[in-house]
Motif scaffolding. Sequence first.
Motif, mmCIF file in Angstrom:
data_model
loop_
_atom_site.group_PDB
_atom_site.id
_atom_site.type_symbol
_atom_site.label_atom_id
_atom_site.label_comp_id
_atom_site.label_asym_id
_atom_site.label_seq_id
_atom_site.Cartn_x
_atom_site.Cartn_y
_atom_site.Cartn_z
ATOM 1 N N ASP A 114 26.058 -23.616 1.608
ATOM 2 C CA ASP A 114 25.429 -22.338 1.283
ATOM 3 C C ASP A 114 24.013 -22.308 1.862
ATOM 4 O OD1 ASP A 114 24.047 -20.230 0.023
ATOM 5 O OD2 ASP A 114 25.050 -20.538 -1.911
ATOM 6 N N ASN A 115 23.847 -21.609 2.969
ATOM 7 C CA ASN A 115 22.550 -21.584 3.649
ATOM 8 C C ASN A 115 21.455 -20.908 2.830
ATOM 9 O OD1 ASN A 115 23.195 -23.072 5.936
ATOM 10 N ND2 ASN A 115 24.054 -21.290 6.970
ATOM 11 N N ASP A 116 21.810 -19.892 2.039
ATOM 12 C CA ASP A 116 20.807 -19.245 1.185
ATOM 13 C C ASP A 116 20.286 -20.236 0.139
ATOM 14 O OD1 ASP A 116 21.008 -16.842 2.544
ATOM 15 O OD2 ASP A 116 22.438 -15.979 1.122
ATOM 16 N N LEU A 117 21.192 -20.976 -0.458
ATOM 17 C CA LEU A 117 20.787 -21.988 -1.430
ATOM 18 C C LEU A 117 19.957 -23.066 -0.740
ATOM 19 C CD1 LEU A 117 20.742 -23.353 -4.179
ATOM 20 C CD2 LEU A 117 23.031 -24.272 -3.679
ATOM 21 N N LYS A 118 20.385 -23.457 0.426
ATOM 22 C CA LYS A 118 19.637 -24.479 1.178
ATOM 23 C C LYS A 118 18.201 -24.023 1.431
ATOM 24 C CE LYS A 118 19.812 -27.142 5.465
ATOM 25 N NZ LYS A 118 20.571 -27.400 6.697
#
Length: 173
Positions: free
Chosen positions: A139-143
């Motif tokens: 999950d790039n947003d979470l990252k």
Amino acid sequence: MGDFEQRLKGGHPNSLGNTVAIVEEVLENPLLFDELFNCYFSKDEVVRLRVSNAMKRISKANKPIVLPYINRFLDEISKIDQASTQWTLSQLFLQWEKDMTQNQLVQALDIMKRNLANHNDWIVLCQTTETLGKWAKKDNDLKSWLMPHLKRLAKDDRNSVSKKAQKTLNHLA
């Protein structure tokens, strides 16, 4: 709460007390799970700590017993202001990732983000970092949200916190 709550009281606060025996009883008779779950609302912090340990054991041994309670963990247990409850939630959320609905995952993520941003207990920080780090891999947003927190925690004076944050940073790099 009577019998389980009484049996979970006493002894050294860091000991398991009767936790393992109670877990075995619940695994043999899942109808007892509700009584154990309700011990989370005990006024005794040691009882709540041992209930958290029991939840991890039961979930690992027979997850279907615990899964009907996911919403109660999200809505009620997440509001208990006790470190052991919060670090247990991070561990359980990781274990239940494939069993939760999208809404439940969002709620779990919000709980863990709040804990990582605001909690100071080293185990809460380490366990939450563990789960969020694994979820951020997909999950790039979470990252993107997680990276500044990991950089902050990598400078923490506590070795366990700083090493876990650095390891997670390296894992996500």
